[in-house]
Design an enzyme around this catalytic site. Sequence first.
Site, PDB file in Angstrom:
ATOM      1  N   GLU A   1      -3.724   7.232  -3.518  1.00  0.00           N
ATOM      2  CA  GLU A   1      -3.527   6.513  -2.897  1.00  0.00           C
ATOM      3  C   GLU A   1      -3.397   5.309  -3.885  1.00  0.00           C
ATOM      4  OE1 GLU A   1      -7.836   5.155  -0.955  1.00  0.00           O
ATOM      5  OE2 GLU A   1      -6.294   4.699   0.882  1.00  0.00           O
TER       6      GLU A   1
ATOM      7  N   TYR B   1       1.220  -1.337   0.231  1.00  0.00           N
ATOM      8  CA  TYR B   1      -0.185   0.064   0.196  1.00  0.00           C
ATOM      9  C   TYR B   1       0.893   1.219   0.499  1.00  0.00           C
ATOM     10  CZ  TYR B   1      -3.005   3.045   1.364  1.00  0.00           C
ATOM     11  OH  TYR B   1      -3.531   5.137   1.455  1.00  0.00           O
TER      12      TYR B   1
END
Lengths: 292, 411
Positions: B197, B109
């Site tokens: 993101e 991530y």
Amino acid sequence: MAILCDAKTRLIVQGLGKMGRFHAGLSRAYHTQVVGGVAPGKGGTEIDDMPVFDTVREAVAATGADASVVFVPPPGAADAILEAADAGLDLVVCITEGIPALDMLRAKRSLLGAKTRLLGPNCPGVVTPGQCRIGIMPAQITRPGPVGVVSRSGTLTYEAVDQLSRLGIGQSSCVGIGGDAIIGTNFVDALALFEADPETRAVILIGEIGGSAEETAAEFIQSHMTKPVAAFIAGQNAPPGKRMGHAGAIIAGGKGRASDKIAALEKAGVAVAPSPAEIAVTLADHCPGLRS
Amino acid sequence: MNVHEYQAKELLRAYGVPVPPGRLATTPAEAETAARGLDAKVVVVKAQVHAGGRGKAGGIKVAKSAGEAKRLASEILGMTLHTHQTGADGKLVRKVWVEAGCEIERELYLGLVLDRASESLAIIASTEGGMEIEEVAARTPEKIVTVRIDPAVGLMPYHVRRVAFALGLGADAVAKLDVFLGGLYRLFVEKDGALAEINPLVVTKAGDLLALDCKLNFDDNALFRHPDIRDLRDADEEDPREREANELDLAYVGLDGNIGCLVNGAGLAMATLDMLQVAGGAPANFLDVGGGTDQDRVAAAFKLILADPQVRAILVNIFGGIVRCDLVAEGVIAAAREIGVQIPIVVRLQGTNAAEGRALLESSGLRLIPADTFREAAEKAVAAAGPNPKTQAKTQAKTTSAMNPKSNGRG
């Protein structure tokens, strides 16, 4: 004594559009010393009987100004703030709403170590009742007295001030710190000023959902404040993930909820008002000596 | 402002961030052509809507041939996706992104945000790719590394090294992450990002880094200087009333009560919702008419509220600072006359030119219910609107969850 501004404050106005002129007029009517305006290219003229200068430095040199209020539209607002700081002003109050966050991030960084205090942006300004009005607050609802008011919201500040005045409780200074994510003066800064101000006996803090400024304020109150504090947190029924008007008012990733803020403040001994109609009365009950 | 995954990936590509090759399709036939053109062993057909959780909802499928891509696209296009982020109505899928599949070694991530608390930009990285970062933060906060970046200095090599080693990427991958993060950072600051993101950021079996999914959100306040980003807006993805409000430069959030709210200032508007709840009512909306309000904008705001069929009464709560109450009164009167409002309107005006505003309301000849204090205004609005069926259902639900010890207390 009050905080941020008083009868001696000498104010210039940056951004002489309709809004800047309207509120400069109201400030003057409130006996604030509005000593000039800045409008690049219009230096040497007069607007509304105020001398106009091309740059903030010229305005300061000619008028001895120590504070500025910024009404410049968003694209040039961060520039206007930094120009005021560069000219050595003590206080810059930025009213402008909608400044890009990255502009403010850089401007805030640039102000580190400068003598200039920034209030705002996206704030209603500051009123020291009976002495000085900087910004857009309706000063006629204020009255001099012992309560400091600090808030992230403009109109909710007026609500609290109005409630106080109706109870016969005056204010030392009323400060709107602004609803953006990046602001110059935060709760802790304002609380520290009120704590140090001999004329302030108690404080009202008005927060809202989003970010963690209220939690940080609660820690400061617990460890540094001797004066009683009452609070209200707006947005107790706001849905998560939605930006509630203010750029900074959003519950994101489970953070910034009103319930967490209220819990933190209560833990720090703050009396939290159960509804926005009971902000002043909550303080009055918490601090019985205030009612005369 | 949010953009679609395919738009985000095209931006990433333009900034040198590696993304899998892919093509957009709006029909099954286009999807077939796209899949054929990608020349990959497998392709992934991905629904393009502004919401996370698409995979679980059936909006992301893997195809082993162009024919299968066509069939999957025909299933996904036109479906209404229901994920935890779409709301009850779900989102209609109008486009799919057909992308070459890749061989995944690890899923990571990577996020880039404006961090309010530290007043800096922050990289958020985690080894737990493919999961929601909020979930990781709640369960295993030690698996998240946050690296703060001074906006005046920008991304430094040590930032990249810290992220690389925290993610267990090894010395040979630092250069690859440098390209990846460098591009992402430049995109973010040049185009005024608010949130980026990459989830997951994958390490392929060949050792390359790829942005497998990407969510980009841009600062609405900076769109004036990015016409290219503004053009990426997809009006179909927005709540129609919120979109209309946006066009009018009003802050509006739809809620499920029956009392329409017209308030100036975000704080007072939020507090008005709180006050209505305390008074036993249910707000139909959040609406901040903002500063510098003129007659036309107030009238437009009024129409927006009345477009909600659930609204049984309207509460106008104005504390004038920057907004002059006489202008608000003119707007209320003009709108009420223009539309022929049939429902009760409770009006509270306080602050700058409040007396003039009230005088205008009183001389208008319209049926308006004046109120002086905040509480009085809320109580009058609740009484005027009558009971709200949804609130009663909600109150019951709350009572039930309060008795349930497993409840996490989220209200």
